[in-house]
Every structure is written in structure tokens, then in C-alpha cells.
Scaffold this active site. Structure first.
Site, PDB file in Angstrom:
ATOM      1  N   HIS A 175       1.168  -1.463   0.144  1.00 55.67           N
ATOM      2  CA  HIS A 175      -0.033   0.039   0.534  1.00 55.67           C
ATOM      3  C   HIS A 175       1.331   1.034   0.007  1.00 55.67           C
ATOM      4  O   HIS A 175       2.108   0.790   0.436  1.00 55.67           O
ATOM      5  CB  HIS A 175      -1.052   0.109   1.321  1.00 55.67           C
ATOM      6  N   SER A 176       0.606   1.900  -0.794  1.00 56.50           N
ATOM      7  CA  SER A 176       1.611   3.444  -0.679  1.00 56.50           C
ATOM      8  C   SER A 176       2.536   3.574  -1.098  1.00 56.50           C
ATOM      9  O   SER A 176       3.637   2.448  -2.238  1.00 56.50           O
ATOM     10  CB  SER A 176       0.988   4.414   0.114  1.00 56.50           C
ATOM     11  N   MET A 177       3.863   3.934  -0.646  1.00 49.27           N
ATOM     12  CA  MET A 177       4.923   3.532  -0.316  1.00 49.27           C
ATOM     13  C   MET A 177       5.203   2.073   0.242  1.00 49.27           C
ATOM     14  O   MET A 177       6.636   2.005  -0.587  1.00 49.27           O
ATOM     15  CB  MET A 177       6.136   4.278   0.645  1.00 49.27           C
TER      16      MET A 177
END
Length: 936
Positions: A175-177
Site C-alpha cells: 500500500h502506498s510507499m
């Protein structure tokens, strides 16, 4: 002349107020104007548990802040306490400030799905605790996280050692980074690419950082993306899916979440959640982790990826891509089959009914007998080009077939055309181009016996030209005052409205669709789909009939240069209804698109404007000996034509090979505008617009700053006795000790901490100076009143006394006036320097927050992106905060210092938009010259 000079600040305030209002409208569109949340919450049926996995001592010592957990619920969690695992390993990586507990949505639904198949297959979900680090703002720990994930994968695979179906790889969900960290695994020297064969990322900014605040962050991106493109052979066994959140995700715009692809890498897929079948919903940055519709699609894909022989995720890249396309791109309303049978036997005691009409509708309700409706194609081929069929029964059974070269209306064997269907929210549809199927003689629609089900089947033959209409979009500068309009009067099931010249990211429109029907009977809802052919970013809206529906049309990615396809508005309509489509430019959404794509560059434009005003103050000081107000100098000096033309010329010349060769021979980096242009995220006027936005923000930030200082000084005067106005020495032993102390703080702890300390010290000095000036002005006004009264009384006595007192009073008043004038000029200069320094503090603040959050693990921030800069800045500001304007205006270097801010502003905008960490360096260089002016 006086009136004109007074009118100028008022007009400037009005103009800059309008610019600031436009910025606020754009920010409002990004943050508040989007579709409602259509995601369902994911709930756990049993209490979630996180079993900590013991890591090797060496790994635990090297990464004390990180941990590895195994997710479980209820009995499943109890069974796994001994770590006798037999499932398929999946590793979840949280993103920026993300929690390892976010894995629970995936883990819980996967557990329920495994229960449905009696645990024939099941998944073990592992999750990493990154201590909720702010890696989107500080890139110094990204490499450390990547190495830790590598160690975790090796630990996970060891848990399955000697099992019957031991895995050789781990599937990763980031998720995300966390998704970027997963991609970075391939850049590690000792990492084996076969350790991961499937990667799914959720709202991950793959292309570039949202805010490029330090060089570690941009270098990490460069390393990952270069490896991804240049070493595509390492990715042959890796299948990657990137899911973006759409317009609800204002933290990571979807254009950044599209995976960079090379011609050699065809196992990467990027989609926007609004286009994902059975979800059709935009998600914000956090809800993409728990959105039930998306999680269900992900878990269904996981189970379809299992190889029955190995009981692990399949090693076949083609099958992996087929499964992902099935669940995330085009769902045919059928359960996935790797190799569906080419032909199907049409058996059963069904009634065969021949339909010769070009348009057909059949409503099914409690039919006890099965039916086959057969459509001969021979006659229709002469008059029509396409056939379109749809069914409102959304089950997964086959329903439409094609008979091959059959002279009889009945055929016992047929090809299953249901695999060519597409699932929509209220219907499933099939559209066939007759020319592409020359061997088909009949189309057969199957209606099985039904009890209790009520649904509708419809088919029609049509010419493509009759259902395709072109609607030119309105010009950007029409500002919504003009519109394009079409009326669809024919009674068809499908219309394709081609939106001509809609291909750039700064375009944004409102589309109004009004449906009118001939009768008031109950109808199935209409489905409107905005289809973008060059990327999977469609959006779908379901509307009741009759109704007036508003659709926002804007792009996540611009049309590629080699792509000539046109965006379409697909209207799946009711047959006896008429539709009117009106398109208008939406100025507010255009502003929103500018902010969405370029808000990260605004700090560079703001600081550039402040730097121009600062240079203007130095120029005025050089020519008149007085320092003018910041707002007046901003109006005079912040002109786009001073900055923009040179950058535009360089960007234009970089299109030519000879200029690029010269540029590269000088080891100069590529201009940021040219990079953005290559990504189709730039257009000719955007730099001018951003410059004006930066001017407006700089103006009102200056007003806010000055007002705040006045308030603080008034509060000081109310609560405390004002200090005496006196001139400080530039360099003293005490100040040298302060500089050395701050340098030591910067080198041993965190550079941003030293910057904040010296900033607060400077702020205190400026407030103190403001208090001094105000107190002296008040005292001077009082003294002049007293001197007038004294002179009037002295007339009663002697003329001699009157003249002597008057001369002393005038000399004292003249001396006080010059002292106060110098103090006022110094105060104006200090306020501007402090304004510049405020932006340096803001740009370095994320590393300070990161350091404070991780202080219990390490006193020293390593690596520190602003350590060297902090040492230089503290030395500069310790001298500047004690300087006066008299020292500067008498300097031989003032002429050079006054001219430097303009070229620095140009260079800042050329190289600082995508590298915000360079902005403080340009400001520091300008302030260094200011310090030299105080000394030389």
C-alpha cells in the site's frame, strides 16, 4: 501622483487576492469535489490477532524498529501459533505512516474464502511493521525498509521448509510507499528475482514522489524506475498490478500510480479503482486498503491464480495476466477458466425460436420451459455492421452462443460467446462486429427454466455510424459560457459519443445527460461510461430514467503521442427513450486539475517570487539608500517575463540533438519542465499560471507575516517593558559559541532541529526589533509634543532660553529620527529574510518530524538530508539577525547581491520544481552574499 501611488497597493491587493482565491478554489475542487464514497466497509467475523515472527538476532539488531507478523483470526490463529504453515504466503507492506494492522481486510476475506472451499487452498498473510515511518516525506529510510523486506521474505520461506507443497516465492501486496519498496527489492544486488512472482500495489506513487523533499527520495525513485525500464529482463517472471484510487485520492493522484513500462515488459497492468469490474468506485488513500469491493476482487484473483498441481501461485506469467485482466479490466460475468472449451453442446429439451427482426426484447419471469432464441445472420450482414445483446440476469452461466456455418436454425454445437461479454453494474453486454466473425451463421440466446427470477434480454443489429456521434469539447477559455450539445433521438440500446479533442490533463468538463421517455413504465436504469481508451481509468455512473445526470470528465493521464484513439461516452440506454447531452468547460475543475498535477511545484514558485522581491529591496537600497516594503517590491519585481522566457527557450532547444549534446557535455541536469513535458503533464501556460499563483500566495503570506509580527509586538508592549534600541555587534565570542553549539546539534542529532532553533531565535530578534521601533516611535511622538509645549512656555521668559532649548530639541529629534529610520529599514529587510527562511524551515520540517518519531531508536538522524545545509544556514543567520541596514548599504558587494536573486529565481524554477530540496540551497546562496555585504 499621490493618489496613483495610494491606488497601486489597493489594486495589487485586489489582484493578488483574486489569484489566492483561484488557488483556494482549485484546492477545494481537489479536496472536496468528488464522487461519494461507494465502498463498503470490510468487517472481521472474529477478533484479529497478529503473531510476531521471531527474526534472526542479526536482523533484529540491525533493524530494531521493524517487526514481522502473521495475521490470524479465531481457531485459524490458534492453529498457526506453532508456525506449522501449509498455505500460500502473502506479504503485506504498509505505506507512509501506515500500520501493519491494515492487512486485516485482505486476511479476513481470504480466510472466509478458504472456508468456502474447505481449506483446499488457503493463504497465510504476513505483514511488516515499519513503525509508521513517514517515508513519503523522508527518503532516508526507504533503502533500509527494502533490505528488511528482503530479510523477511527469506524468513517467511524458511517457515515452509520441508513442507509437501513448499513455496519458492512470496506474493507481495504493497500500500502506498510499500508498493515502491516492493519494486525496489529488484534493485538489491543479492536479491533473487524469483523470490517474488506477483506484486499488487495499492495507491502507490510509482512515477515520482508526491513531494520531492529530499535527495534520498528522488534518488530512490530514479534507481527503481531506471532498473524497471533498463533491466526489463529481470522482470520476466514478475507480474505486477497497480491499482490507483481515482479522484477521491487527493494524496496520490492516479497518474503517479501508473507503472512505467518498457517495450520488453508486458507483465505490468495499471488500473484505476473506478474502472475495476464489480467495484466501479473511486477510493481515497486509506479506504483502498479496506474497500470491500476491491478486496473481494483481489482475493478472487488470488484464488484463481492457484496452480492445482503445486498448490501455490502459478508460475505461468500468461495465466497471471489473464487472471488479473479478468478481475480488474474486463469481467465477462463468468468464473475464470484458463482454457475454456472452444465449443459447447446445446442440449436439453429447449424450444427453438427463430427471430428475424433487427431489434428484439424478451422479459423472463417464472418460465417453466427453456428456450433457445436463434438469430440468422445472413440477411443482417447486408444491412448492419454490429450486433449488441444484453441481459439483466447477472449470474455466471453462459447465455449467448454462435453457430458455425449451420444451414438449420438449430445447432447442437456452438462456440460460447459469453466470454466476449462485459459485466456492467446493472447488466452484462456483448457487442460483436459481424465482419470479425465470418464463420458464424446464427447467434443463439439461451433462456433456461427460471423460478422466481425476473430479468430482460435484448438484442439489436445496427450500423456503427448510426450509433456513433461526435461531440467536440468546448475550448478551455470558454469558461463554461458556451456549450456543445447533441440530441439522440433514435431508439437504440447503445450510443457512443466521441469526445473530440479531449486529450490533455488540464481539460475538465461537466457533461449533463437528460433522459426523456415516451411512457412512464418501469425501466432498467441507464448506464453511462466515460471510456478512456489509452488507460484503464473509466468511470461508470448508473442513472434512473427519466433523470438529469451530471458527469465530471477529466483525465488522470494525457493521450500518448502515438495514440489517435478518442475518449467516448458510452450510453447504455432504454430503447424508447431519448437523450440530450450537453458539455461545458468547468473552470473550477480546470483549476483543480492544475492544483492536482502541480501543487508539489508551488513552493518553488512562491520562494522564487519572495526572492525576486528580496532582490528588489536590495536594488532600492542601492539606488535610494532606503529599504522599501516587501509588498511594494513584490508588485514591482515579480514579473513572469523576467523568469519564464529563458526556461521556455531552454525547453524548446532541448528538443534538438545538438543542444542536448552541448547541455549534457556541461553536466547540467535536465530542466524539470522538459521532464514533465515528456510525461505529458505540462502545457504552455501552466508555468505562467503557477508563477501568478505563487505571486498571490507570496503576497498574502507576506501580509500574514507582517500582521502576525505586529500582533506579537503589541502583545509584548502590553505585557512587558520595551527594551532599549541599540546596535549589536556582528560577531562576538558568545555568538561564535552559539554557532558552534548549533553546528554540533546539527551534526550529532538532526540538521532540521538546528534550523528550527535558529529560526525561533531569529523570530524572537525580529519581534524584539519590531517592539523597539514601535516604542521609539511612540516616545518620539511624545517628546515632540512636549517640546512644543516647552517652547510655548519659554516665550513668557527669555528669547535666549527659547532658542537654546529649541536647538537641543531639534538635534535630539533629528538624531532619533535617523536612528528610527535605520531601524525601520532594517526591520523591513529582516522581515523579508525571515519570510524566506520560513519556507526553508517548512521544506525541512518533515525530516525533523521523522527524527522526533524515531528518537527512541536513534539520537542521530542517518542519513540526514539537511545536515550540511543546516551548518551553513546557522552561521549565516547568526550574523544576519544582528546586522543592520547601514552595514549593507555601504558594502561594495551590494550591487552583486542585488542582481543575484533574479538568476537564482530562474535557476530555482528550472531545477527546483521536481527537486524541492534544492530550493533552500538557492536561498542560502543569496543570503550568503547578504552576510558578505555586512562584513565587506
Amino acid at each position: 501622483m499621490g493618489r496613483a501611488s495610494r491606488r497601486l497597493p489597493a489594486l495589487a491587493a485586489l489582484f493578488y487576492g483574486a489569484l489566492a482565491a483561484l488557488v483556494l478554489l482549485g484546492v477545494r475542487d481537489v479536496l472536496l469535489v468528488y464522487e461519494e464514497n461507494r465502498c463498503s466497509m470490510t468487517y472481521m467475523y472474529e477478533y484479529p490477532e497478529y503473531l510476531k515472527i521471531k527474526l534472526p538476532k542479526k536482523t533484529a539488531r540491525r533493524y530494531p524498529a521493524y517487526e514481522l507478523y502473521l495475521y490470524g483470526e479465531g481457531n485459524y490463529a490458534k492453529e498457526n501459533k506453532n508456525l506449522l504453515l501449509t498455505g500460500i504466503p502473502v506479504l503485506f507492506l504498509p505505506g507512509n505512516a501506515g500500520s501493519y494492522k491494515q492487512v486485516r481486510s485482505l486476511g479476513s476475506i481470504a480466510l472466509r474464502k478458504a472456508e468456502d472451499v474447505d481449506f483446499k487452498y488457503h493463504f497465510n498473510f504476513f505483514t511488516v511493521n515499519f513503525n509508521e515511518e513517514l517515508v513519503a516525506l523522508y527518503g532516508g529510510s526507504l533503502q533500509r525498509q527494502t533490505k528488511f523486506v528482503h530479510e523477511c521474505i527469506k524468513v517467511i520461506l524458511k517457515l515452509y521448509k520441508d513442507r509437501e507443497f513448499a513455496p519458492s516465492s512470496v506474493a507481495v501486496v504493497g500500500h502506498s510507499m510499500g508498493g515502491l519498496v516492493a519494486r525496489a527489492l529488484l534493485t538489491l544486488k543479492n536479491f533473487k528475482p524469483e523470490l517474488i512472482n506477483l506484486l499488487i500495489t495499492q495507491a502507490t506513487p510509482h512515477v515520482a514522489p508526491v513531494m520531492p523533499l529530499d535527495r534520498y527520495l528522488t534518488d530512490f525513485y530514479t534507481s527503481v524506475n531506471n532498473h524497471w525500464i533498463l533491466k526489463a529482463q529481470d522482470l520476466r517472471n514478475l507480474t505486477t498490478l497497480s491499482v490507483a484510487g481515482g479522484f477521491r485520492d487527493y494524496q496520490v493522484r492516479s497518474g503517479l500510480a501508473f507503472l512505467p513500462r518498457s517495450s520488453q515488459h508486458d507483465s505490468a497492468l495499471s488500473v484505476v479503482s473506478s474502472a475495476v469490474p464489480r467495484a466501479w468506485a473511486s477510493t481515497d488513500h486509506l479506504s483502498i486498503v479496506w474497500c470491500k469491493e476491491l478486496i473481494l476482487a483481489t482475493i478472487r484473483a488470488f484464488f484463481d491464480l492457484i496452480d492445482e498441481n503445486t498448490r501455490q501461485i502459478t508460475e505461468d506469467p500468461k495465466k497471471r495476466m489473464s487472471v488479473l485482466n479478468h478481475h480488474f479490466v474486463r469481467h465477462p460475468a463468468k468464473i475464470f477458466e484458463e482454457n475454456p472449451e472452444a465449443f459447447t453442446e446445446l442440449t436439453g429439451t429447449f424450444t427453438w425460436i427463430t427471430v428475424k427482426a433487427s431489434k428484439w426484447t424478451y422479459s423472463v419471469y417464472n418460465d417453466s420451459d427453456g428456450k433457445y432464441f436463434t438469430f440468422p445472420l445472413a440477411n443482417h450482414r447486408k444491412s448492419y455492421s454490429h450486433v449488441h445483446c444484453e441481459s439483466t440476469l447477472l449470474d455466471t452461466s453462459s447465455w449467448i452462443y454462435g453457430c458455425m456455418n449451420s444451414n438449420s436454425p438449430m445447432c447442437l454445437e456452438a462456440t460460447d460467446l459469453s466470454w466476449k461479454a462485459e459485466l456492467l453494474p446493472t447488466t452484462k453486454v456483448v457487442m460483436l462486429k459481424l465482419q470479425d466473425h465470418p464463420s458464424l451463421s446464427h447467434i443463439v440466446i439461451q433462456v433456461p427454466p427460471t423460478v422466481g427470477n425476473k430479468y430482460t434480454l435484448e438484442c439489436e443489429f445496427f450500423k456503427e455510424d448510426s450509433r456513433t456521434v461526435q461531440l467536440p469539447v468546448t475550448h478551455l477559455f470558454s469558461f463554461g459560457l458556451s456549450s456543445s450539445k447533441i440530441v439522440l433521438n433514435s431508439s437504440g440500446l447503445l450510443y457512443n459519443v466521441q469526445l473530440q479533442h479531449f486529450n490533455r490533463i488540464y481539460q475538465a468538463f461537466k457533461i449533463y445527460i437528460e433522459s426523456r421517455c415516451q411512457s412512464l413504465k418501469e425501466r432498467k436504469p441507464s448506464v453511462y461510461r466515460l471510456h478512456i481508451p489509452w488507460s484503464h481509468e473509466d468511470s461508470i455512473i448508473v442513472a434512473k430514467i427519466p433523470s438529469l445526470t451530471e458527469i465530471s470528465a477529466k483525465l488522470h493521464s494525457a493521450q500518448p503521442q502515438n495514440d489517435s484513439r478518442v475518449p467516448e461516452l458510452n450510453i447504455y440506454s432504454s430503447s424508447d427513450c431519448h437523450y440530450e447531452v450537453i458539455l461545458k468547460t468547468s473552470l473550477l475543475q480546470v483549476l483543480g486539475q492544475i492544483i492536482r498535477f502541480h501543487a508539489g511545484a508551488l513552493p518553488a514558485y512562491i520562494v522564487s517570487n519572495i526572492l525576486l522581491a528580496y532582490g528588489g529591496q536590495l536594488s532600492t537600497l542601492l539606488s535610494t539608500g532606503q529599504c522599501s516594503d516587501f509588498s511594494l517590491e513584490l508588485v514591482r519585481t515579480a514579473k513572469p517575463y523576467k523568469v519564464e522566457p529563458l526556461i521556455s527557450i531552454v525547453v524548446f532547444l532541448q528538443r534538438f540533438n545538438w543542444f542536448r549534446e552541448i547541455w549534457e557535455s556541461l553536466s547540467l541536469p535536465e530542466v524539470d519542465a522538459a521532464v514533465l513535458s515528456s510525461r505529458d503533464a505540462w502545457f504552455p501556460l501552466v508555468s505562467l499560471i503557477l508563477f501568478l499563483f505563487g505571486t498571490g500566495i507570496a503576497y498574502w503570506s507576506g501580509v500574514f507575516f507582517s500582521t502576525s509580527l505586529r500582533l506579537f509586538s503589541s502583545l509584548w508592549l502590553t505585557l512587558m517593558r520595551p527594551p532599549v534600541l541599540q546596535k549589536d555587534k556582528l560577531i562576538t565570542p558568545r555568538r561564535l559559541c552559539e554557532v558552534l553549539s548549533l553546528a554540533l546539534v546539527s551534526w550529532t542529532t538532526c540538521g532540521a532541529l538546528a534550523i528550527v532553533i535558529v529560526y525561533l531565535q531569529y523570530l524572537f530578534k525580529v519581534i524584539k526589533l519590531h517592539v523597539n521601533v514601535k516604542a521609539e516611535q511612540n516616545a518620539l511622538n511624545g517628546d515632540s509634543g512636549c517640546s512644543k509645549e516647552t517652547s510655548q512656555n519659554s516665550r513668557i521668559h527669555t528669547v535666549k532660553n527659547q532658542s537654546s532649548v529649541g536647538s537641543i530639541s531639534e538635534a535630539t529629534q533629528s538624531l532619533s529620527n535617523s536612528t528610527i529610520a535605520e531601524a525601520v529599514n532594517s526591520l523591513k529587510m529582516h522581515v523579508t529574510v525571515l519570510n524566506l527562511f520560513t519556507w526553508i524551515v517548512l521544506l525541512n520540517l518533515p525530516s525533523l518530524i521523522y527524527w522526533l518519531k524515531n528518537l527512541r531508536y536513534n539520537v542521530k538522524l542517518d542519513p540526514d538530508p539537511c545536515r550540511s545545509t543546516a551548518v551553513i544556514i546557522t552561521c549565516i543567520l547568526e550574523i544576519l539577525m544582528n546586522s543592520s541596514i547601514s552595514e549593507v548599504k555601504s558594502s561594495k558587494l551590494l550591487k552583486i547581491a542585488a542582481k543575484v536573486p533574479l538568476p537564482l529565481s530562474v535557476v530555482m524554477l528550472a531545477f527546483g520544481q521536481m527537486h524541492l530540496y534544492k530550493v533552500p540551497d538557492f536561498v542560502t546562496f543569496s543570503l550568503l552574499l547578504h552576510v558578505l555585504c555586512c562584513i565587506v
